[in-house]
Design an enzyme around this catalytic site. Sequence first.
Site, mmCIF file in Angstrom:
data_model
loop_
_atom_site.group_PDB
_atom_site.id
_atom_site.type_symbol
_atom_site.label_atom_id
_atom_site.label_comp_id
_atom_site.label_asym_id
_atom_site.label_seq_id
_atom_site.Cartn_x
_atom_site.Cartn_y
_atom_site.Cartn_z
ATOM 1 N N ALA A 10 0.879 -1.319 0.056
ATOM 2 C CA ALA A 10 0.127 -0.004 -0.310
ATOM 3 C C ALA A 10 0.382 1.391 -0.223
ATOM 4 O O ALA A 10 0.065 2.612 0.013
ATOM 5 C CB ALA A 10 -0.808 0.283 1.137
ATOM 6 N N ASN A 87 -1.640 -7.153 -3.642
ATOM 7 C CA ASN A 87 -1.059 -6.013 -4.254
ATOM 8 C C ASN A 87 0.366 -5.725 -4.754
ATOM 9 O O ASN A 87 0.905 -5.848 -5.510
ATOM 10 C CB ASN A 87 -1.957 -4.440 -4.506
ATOM 11 C CG ASN A 87 -1.068 -3.812 -4.522
ATOM 12 O OD1 ASN A 87 -1.382 -3.337 -6.195
ATOM 13 N ND2 ASN A 87 -0.329 -2.845 -4.186
ATOM 14 N N TYR A 153 9.582 -12.675 -14.457
ATOM 15 C CA TYR A 153 7.936 -12.362 -14.435
ATOM 16 C C TYR A 153 6.230 -12.271 -14.591
ATOM 17 O O TYR A 153 5.655 -12.561 -14.353
ATOM 18 C CB TYR A 153 8.066 -10.278 -14.484
ATOM 19 C CG TYR A 153 7.129 -8.953 -14.549
ATOM 20 C CD1 TYR A 153 6.849 -9.432 -12.798
ATOM 21 C CD2 TYR A 153 6.405 -8.842 -15.329
ATOM 22 C CE1 TYR A 153 5.867 -7.888 -12.822
ATOM 23 C CE2 TYR A 153 4.927 -8.426 -14.991
ATOM 24 C CZ TYR A 153 4.887 -8.102 -13.844
ATOM 25 O OH TYR A 153 3.687 -7.661 -13.392
#
Length: 253
Positions: A10, A87, A153
């Site tokens: 965050a 996230n 990735y």
Amino acid sequence: MKKTALITGATSGIGEATSTLLAQNNFNLIITGRRNERLNALKEKIENETDSKVHVLNFDIRNQQETEKAIQSLPEEWQTVDVLINNAGLAAGLSGIDNGNVDDWERMIDTNIKGLLYISRLVSARMIEKGEGHIVNISSIAGRETYPMGNVYCATKHAVQAITKGMRLDFLKHGIKVSSVSPGAVETEFSLVRFAGDSERANKVYEGITPLAAKDIADTILFVVTRPKHVNIDDILVMPTDQAFSRDFNRKA
């Protein structure tokens, strides 16, 4: 009554934008990340500007013991997590398999896959006890395609897609919704991190296009987590108008 959302990563970008937007839309927040000063600054900003409450957890999601300790430290009033937004994630480097940096590989695998699993295991156990909840995994266009020198990735984000599907099957009987949100090019710290702070190289990624902003993805996440109880958004791909696939852009001169 406000729901509580736990948002990993965050401290910047999509995570920060999502924290701000959810707070503006009747959510209390547990925000996590490694940069404690940024977390506390975000907490202060949100609590000054909204009537939502914010609890900070400062830890490295790559570390299983730290993650367990952080979740176990939650005070009684923060024990119920209604929405988990996974996230935290990153890309590190851009190279072929033959000359890839193993440290970069470990960093991506540990954050994007293992970190997501560590915290999902802990938070979902409490959702199962309650018989409801919602997990939103932030994936990527790289979870749908593979591009040159993006090997590891892309592999981690393909794994996020597979884990999301597996979660949806495993948690179906427990009434837990599971969604994935896959962004295309978003102008955040993503490319700056990938290129180890090389701002000139990072800026070239977005040259000649209008990329997505972090708030565009926050808007999408808000939509996903505010559907009626009987509606689940399984999977959503969000792209800039100037991007067709992972490396296909309409760049203006």
